[in-house]
Design a protein around this motif. Structure first.
Motif, PDB file in Angstrom:
ATOM      1  N   CYS A 167       0.827  -1.208   0.000  1.00 34.27           N
ATOM      2  CA  CYS A 167       0.000   0.000   0.000  1.00 34.27           C
ATOM      3  C   CYS A 167       0.866   1.265   0.000  1.00 34.27           C
ATOM      4  N   ARG A 168       1.944   1.261   0.754  1.00 32.60           N
ATOM      5  CA  ARG A 168       2.838   2.428   0.775  1.00 32.60           C
ATOM      6  C   ARG A 168       3.455   2.654  -0.603  1.00 32.60           C
ATOM      7  N   GLN A 169       3.926   1.574  -1.206  1.00 34.22           N
ATOM      8  CA  GLN A 169       4.537   1.693  -2.534  1.00 34.22           C
ATOM      9  C   GLN A 169       3.527   2.184  -3.563  1.00 34.22           C
ATOM     10  N   LEU A 170       2.331   1.619  -3.518  1.00 35.30           N
ATOM     11  CA  LEU A 170       1.290   2.004  -4.469  1.00 35.30           C
ATOM     12  C   LEU A 170       0.898   3.461  -4.285  1.00 35.30           C
ATOM     13  N   ALA A 171       0.832   3.903  -3.025  1.00 34.80           N
ATOM     14  CA  ALA A 171       0.478   5.300  -2.749  1.00 34.80           C
ATOM     15  C   ALA A 171       1.497   6.253  -3.362  1.00 34.80           C
ATOM     16  N   ALA A 172       2.772   5.896  -3.277  1.00 34.16           N
ATOM     17  CA  ALA A 172       3.817   6.744  -3.843  1.00 34.16           C
ATOM     18  C   ALA A 172       3.689   6.849  -5.357  1.00 34.16           C
ATOM     19  N   GLU A 173       3.306   5.751  -5.998  1.00 38.26           N
ATOM     20  CA  GLU A 173       3.222   5.742  -7.458  1.00 38.26           C
ATOM     21  C   GLU A 173       1.941   6.369  -7.985  1.00 38.26           C
ATOM     22  N   LEU A 174       0.833   6.203  -7.256  1.00 38.21           N
ATOM     23  CA  LEU A 174      -0.455   6.688  -7.755  1.00 38.21           C
ATOM     24  C   LEU A 174      -0.804   8.087  -7.263  1.00 38.21           C
ATOM     25  N   GLY A 175      -0.100   8.546  -6.236  1.00 36.01           N
ATOM     26  CA  GLY A 175      -0.391   9.867  -5.685  1.00 36.01           C
ATOM     27  C   GLY A 175      -0.375  10.988  -6.710  1.00 36.01           C
ATOM     28  N   PRO A 176       0.645  11.050  -7.580  1.00 36.62           N
ATOM     29  CA  PRO A 176       0.648  12.117  -8.589  1.00 36.62           C
ATOM     30  C   PRO A 176      -0.555  12.079  -9.527  1.00 36.62           C
ATOM     31  N   GLY A 177      -1.213  10.915  -9.607  1.00 41.79           N
ATOM     32  CA  GLY A 177      -2.409  10.778 -10.438  1.00 41.79           C
ATOM     33  C   GLY A 177      -3.691  11.077  -9.686  1.00 41.79           C
ATOM     34  N   GLY A 178      -3.565  11.563  -8.438  1.00 42.71           N
ATOM     35  CA  GLY A 178      -4.753  11.918  -7.666  1.00 42.71           C
ATOM     36  C   GLY A 178      -5.412  10.777  -6.932  1.00 42.71           C
ATOM     37  N   VAL A 179      -4.725   9.627  -6.848  1.00 44.39           N
ATOM     38  CA  VAL A 179      -5.311   8.431  -6.218  1.00 44.39           C
ATOM     39  C   VAL A 179      -4.676   8.201  -4.849  1.00 44.39           C
ATOM     40  N   ARG A 180      -5.530   7.988  -3.846  1.00 50.61           N
ATOM     41  CA  ARG A 180      -5.059   7.715  -2.497  1.00 50.61           C
ATOM     42  C   ARG A 180      -5.089   6.211  -2.214  1.00 50.61           C
ATOM     43  N   VAL A 181      -4.169   5.756  -1.343  1.00 50.78           N
ATOM     44  CA  VAL A 181      -4.120   4.351  -0.939  1.00 50.78           C
ATOM     45  C   VAL A 181      -3.993   4.298   0.576  1.00 50.78           C
ATOM     46  N   VAL A 182      -4.932   3.601   1.223  1.00 49.28           N
ATOM     47  CA  VAL A 182      -4.956   3.530   2.687  1.00 49.28           C
ATOM     48  C   VAL A 182      -5.200   2.084   3.103  1.00 49.28           C
ATOM     49  N   CYS A 183      -4.461   1.638   4.104  1.00 48.50           N
ATOM     50  CA  CYS A 183      -4.655   0.299   4.663  1.00 48.50           C
ATOM     51  C   CYS A 183      -5.228   0.424   6.069  1.00 48.50           C
ATOM     52  N   LEU A 184      -6.281  -0.333   6.355  1.00 47.51           N
ATOM     53  CA  LEU A 184      -6.855  -0.396   7.694  1.00 47.51           C
ATOM     54  C   LEU A 184      -6.227  -1.572   8.427  1.00 47.51           C
ATOM     55  N   ARG A 185      -5.625  -1.302   9.566  1.00 47.46           N
ATOM     56  CA  ARG A 185      -5.045  -2.385  10.372  1.00 47.46           C
ATOM     57  C   ARG A 185      -6.008  -2.685  11.517  1.00 47.46           C
ATOM     58  N   SER A 186      -6.694  -3.812  11.421  1.00 45.08           N
ATOM     59  CA  SER A 186      -7.717  -4.160  12.408  1.00 45.08           C
ATOM     60  C   SER A 186      -7.148  -5.074  13.483  1.00 45.08           C
ATOM     61  N   GLY A 187      -7.798  -5.049  14.625  1.00 46.08           N
ATOM     62  CA  GLY A 187      -7.407  -5.938  15.703  1.00 46.08           C
ATOM     63  C   GLY A 187      -8.147  -7.256  15.687  1.00 46.08           C
ATOM     64  N   GLY A 188      -8.967  -7.484  14.676  1.00 50.90           N
ATOM     65  CA  GLY A 188      -9.782  -8.692  14.656  1.00 50.90           C
ATOM     66  C   GLY A 188     -11.059  -8.490  15.442  1.00 50.90           C
ATOM     67  N   SER A 189     -12.124  -9.157  15.032  1.00 51.90           N
ATOM     68  CA  SER A 189     -13.421  -8.962  15.682  1.00 51.90           C
ATOM     69  C   SER A 189     -14.003 -10.287  16.156  1.00 51.90           C
ATOM     70  N   PRO A 190     -14.497 -10.340  17.383  1.00 55.51           N
ATOM     71  CA  PRO A 190     -15.129 -11.562  17.885  1.00 55.51           C
ATOM     72  C   PRO A 190     -16.455 -11.870  17.206  1.00 55.51           C
ATOM     73  N   GLU A 191     -16.962 -10.948  16.373  1.00 52.48           N
ATOM     74  CA  GLU A 191     -18.241 -11.170  15.692  1.00 52.48           C
ATOM     75  C   GLU A 191     -18.115 -12.055  14.465  1.00 52.48           C
ATOM     76  N   THR A 192     -16.903 -12.211  13.935  1.00 56.10           N
ATOM     77  CA  THR A 192     -16.732 -13.018  12.741  1.00 56.10           C
ATOM     78  C   THR A 192     -17.009 -14.482  13.060  1.00 56.10           C
ATOM     79  N   PRO A 193     -17.351 -15.297  12.052  1.00 56.72           N
ATOM     80  CA  PRO A 193     -17.610 -16.723  12.321  1.00 56.72           C
ATOM     81  C   PRO A 193     -16.450 -17.410  13.034  1.00 56.72           C
ATOM     82  N   ALA A 194     -15.220 -17.084  12.645  1.00 58.27           N
ATOM     83  CA  ALA A 194     -14.067 -17.687  13.311  1.00 58.27           C
ATOM     84  C   ALA A 194     -13.953 -17.197  14.742  1.00 58.27           C
ATOM     85  N   GLY A 195     -14.240 -15.926  14.956  1.00 61.06           N
ATOM     86  CA  GLY A 195     -14.110 -15.352  16.283  1.00 61.06           C
ATOM     87  C   GLY A 195     -15.109 -15.901  17.280  1.00 61.06           C
ATOM     88  N   GLN A 196     -16.284 -16.293  16.814  1.00 56.10           N
ATOM     89  CA  GLN A 196     -17.327 -16.770  17.716  1.00 56.10           C
ATOM     90  C   GLN A 196     -16.975 -18.102  18.381  1.00 56.10           C
TER      91      GLN A 196
END
Length: 249
Positions: A167-196
């Motif tokens: 995502c960092r690399q892509l952001a550097a390359e696409l930024g001049p074209g007006g495109v943003r790149v963001v990664c969400l770092r989640s802690g995991g959720s107990p609501e998911t089927p695996a989490g339950q």
């Protein structure tokens, strides 16, 4: 509505995380294109969105098939006129649960390969359309294991770190074209089927966070909405901490 009239593609849109984000995107006014390998869960999410007055299309798609990914992105642009948001939250296969010293190479490498190839294919397919329009947002999802190692996570922490680096690399390359790149770092959720199935383990994890709770699917979805919206217009090349304070960034 933060995403009014935005056109969004969600790869893995029938899953727990993808579905939650899709429904929240629709609530905020986005037009949804859901893609995944299994049609039934996509249709369930799409039907819920349409019942709520939103617009959602479902397409069966293998995010590791370059021709299918390119054709789908092109169809979205042909039908909707543009592609504003692309999010990849597909699954990567079983890579956790045993020490690296006994893990078979294919189990370790396979998930990393799937993650990187699918993110490369979906992000670059969307990015080419976005750069031509001079705007767009590419979103990804990683986990705290990409920053802090945990026992017996196999290739999961490695692929999470790789997604963030991509995502960092892509952001550097696409930024001049007006495109943003963001990664969400989640802690995991107990609501998911695996989490339950691991409630006691999740309770212990919650005690490690600043908020003494784990992020819910709605927390992740709301963060995705904000990062995809114009209100985050100056945010790119960023890893957004959605861990309820398990990590102190």
């Amino acid at each position: 509505m933060l995403l009014k009239d935005k056109v969004a593609v969600i790869y893995g849109g029938g899953g727990a995380v993808g579905g939650a984000i899709a429904r929240t995107f629709a609530h905020e006014g986005a037009r949804l294109y859901l893609a995944g390998r299994t049609r039934a869960p996509l249709e369930i999410v799409g039907a819920a969105i349409r019942k709520g007055g939103g617009t959602a299309d479902a397409a069966t798609l293998d995010a590791l098939d370059v021709d299918a990914v390119e054709a789908h992105a092109a169809r979205v642009v042909d039908e909707a006129g543009r592609l504003d948001i692309s999010l990849n939250v597909i699954g990567y296969g079983d890579t956790q649960g045993e020490p690296l010293l006994v893990m078979k190479p294919d189990r370790f490498v396979g998930a990393i390969h799937n993650a990187m190839e699918s993110h490369f294919l979906t992000a670059t397919a969307a990015g080419r359309h976005m750069v031509r329009e001079g705007s767009g947002v590419i979103l990804a999802l990683s986990a705290q294991a990409g920053r802090v190692p945990y026992l017996n996570t196999g290739g999961f922490g490695v692929l999470s770190a790789a997604i963030e680096a991509f995502c960092r690399q892509l952001a550097a390359e696409l930024g001049p074209g007006g495109v943003r790149v963001v990664c969400l770092r989640s802690g995991g959720s107990p609501e998911t089927p695996a989490g339950q199935h691991k409630q006691e383990w999740w309770a212990k994890q919650a005690e490690k966070t600043a908020l003494r709770r784990l992020p819910l699917l709605t927390d992740v979805a709301n963060a995705a909405v904000l990062m995809a919206s114009d209100r985050a217009g100056a945010i790119t090349a960023e890893i957004v901490n959605v861990t309820s304070g398990e990590l102190y960034d």
